[in-house]
Design a protein around this motif. Structure first.
Motif, short mmCIF file in Angstrom:
data_model
loop_
_atom_site.label_atom_id
_atom_site.label_comp_id
_atom_site.label_asym_id
_atom_site.label_seq_id
_atom_site.Cartn_x
_atom_site.Cartn_y
_atom_site.Cartn_z
N GLN A 66 40.57 90.84 -0.69
CA GLN A 66 40.75 91.74 -1.80
C GLN A 66 40.15 92.34 -2.92
N GLY A 67 39.63 92.99 -3.02
CA GLY A 67 38.87 93.39 -4.18
C GLY A 67 37.27 94.21 -4.04
N ALA A 68 37.08 93.96 -2.08
CA ALA A 68 36.09 94.17 -1.90
C ALA A 68 35.81 96.26 -2.28
N SER A 69 35.02 96.71 -2.53
CA SER A 69 34.87 98.03 -2.62
C SER A 69 33.63 98.30 -2.77
N ASN A 70 33.14 100.01 -2.14
CA ASN A 70 32.57 100.00 -2.44
C ASN A 70 31.48 100.35 -0.42
N LEU A 71 32.36 99.68 0.19
CA LEU A 71 31.60 100.49 1.19
C LEU A 71 30.32 101.78 2.13
N SER A 72 29.59 100.47 2.15
CA SER A 72 28.44 101.96 3.05
C SER A 72 27.24 101.49 3.37
N PHE A 73 26.72 102.31 4.14
CA PHE A 73 25.82 101.49 5.16
C PHE A 73 24.66 102.81 4.92
N LYS A 74 23.42 102.51 5.98
CA LYS A 74 21.81 102.88 5.52
C LYS A 74 21.75 103.51 7.22
N PHE A 75 21.47 104.37 7.61
CA PHE A 75 20.66 105.05 8.89
C PHE A 75 19.47 106.04 8.78
N PRO A 76 18.95 106.08 9.52
CA PRO A 76 17.51 107.16 9.48
C PRO A 76 17.96 108.37 9.97
N LEU A 77 18.05 109.25 8.61
CA LEU A 77 19.05 110.76 9.26
C LEU A 77 17.39 111.74 9.84
N SER A 78 18.05 111.96 10.90
CA SER A 78 16.74 113.40 11.37
C SER A 78 15.52 111.83 11.90
N GLY A 79 15.62 110.63 12.48
CA GLY A 79 14.62 109.19 12.41
C GLY A 79 13.83 108.88 11.19
N TRP A 80 13.44 109.29 10.20
CA TRP A 80 12.50 109.44 9.22
C TRP A 80 13.92 108.92 7.51
N GLU A 81 14.34 109.25 6.92
CA GLU A 81 15.05 109.79 5.67
C GLU A 81 16.38 108.71 5.95
N HIS A 82 16.00 107.25 5.35
CA HIS A 82 17.36 106.55 5.29
C HIS A 82 17.93 106.48 4.16
N ILE A 83 19.52 106.86 4.26
CA ILE A 83 20.20 107.89 3.55
C ILE A 83 21.76 106.62 3.62
N TRP A 84 22.41 106.43 2.10
CA TRP A 84 23.55 105.66 2.18
C TRP A 84 24.73 107.15 2.69
N VAL A 85 25.67 106.05 3.79
CA VAL A 85 26.93 106.88 3.99
C VAL A 85 27.99 105.88 3.55
#
Length: 162
Positions: A66-85
């Motif tokens: 309860q109250g958890a929000s803003n769930l996100s993860f990061k990964f290397p887009l095209s192998g080099w740009e680590h970006i949030w999802v």
């Protein structure tokens, strides 16, 4: 040395907190951009810790407290740009969501859908009911490298100075 792009926080957090985004040196002189080497041992240890603790994040995604929000993860887009999802859902061994930041790569846009194998996740985050951001393993490394006053402001906004 090959550079890796690391986006520190989701777009919502970036605008509210002013956290720098880590990008390759050739991206220009924007004061909000930082650079990290692909073989940076401290950053790679943070990514390994995020992978090791990924089951914690997946449990929150599956059954958010309860109250958890803003769930996100990061990964290397095209192998080099680590970006949030964000806007996440799980599909077996994949997480599906939408890019939360404006990518450095012109063929991608904020909001584009992605399907990412869990083995490629480089960080994760969620805001607990007390307003304390959980995860952000790579952000913690970055905060040790930026202006101390700015880092303190970011830590405060993430609930880490309580």
């Amino acid at each position: 040395m090959r550079k890796t792009v690391i986006t520190v926080l989701t777009a919502i957090h970036l605008s509210a907190i002013g956290v720098p985004t880590l990008v390759s040196a050739q991206q220009g002189d924007d004061p909000n951009l930082e650079s990290v080497e692909a073989d940076d041992p401290e950053m790679n240890a943070a990514i390994a810790e995020a992978q090791r603790t990924l089951p914690t994040f997946l449990a929150v995604l599956e059954d958010p407290p309860q109250g958890a929000s803003n769930l996100s993860f990061k990964f290397p887009l095209s192998g080099w740009e680590h970006i949030w999802v964000s806007n996440l859902r799980r599909d077996g061994d994949y997480l599906i969501g939408r890019l939360s930041n404006v990518p450095q790569q012109p063929e991608w846009s904020e909001g584009d859908p992605v399907r990412v194998p869990m083995k490629n996740i480089s960080d994760w985050a969620w805001l607990d009911s007390d307003g304390v951001m959980q995860g952000h393993h790579t952000t913690r490394v970055i905060l040790r490298r930026i202006d101390p006053k700015r880092a303190a402001m970011i830590r405060n906004n993430l609930g880490w100075n309580r």
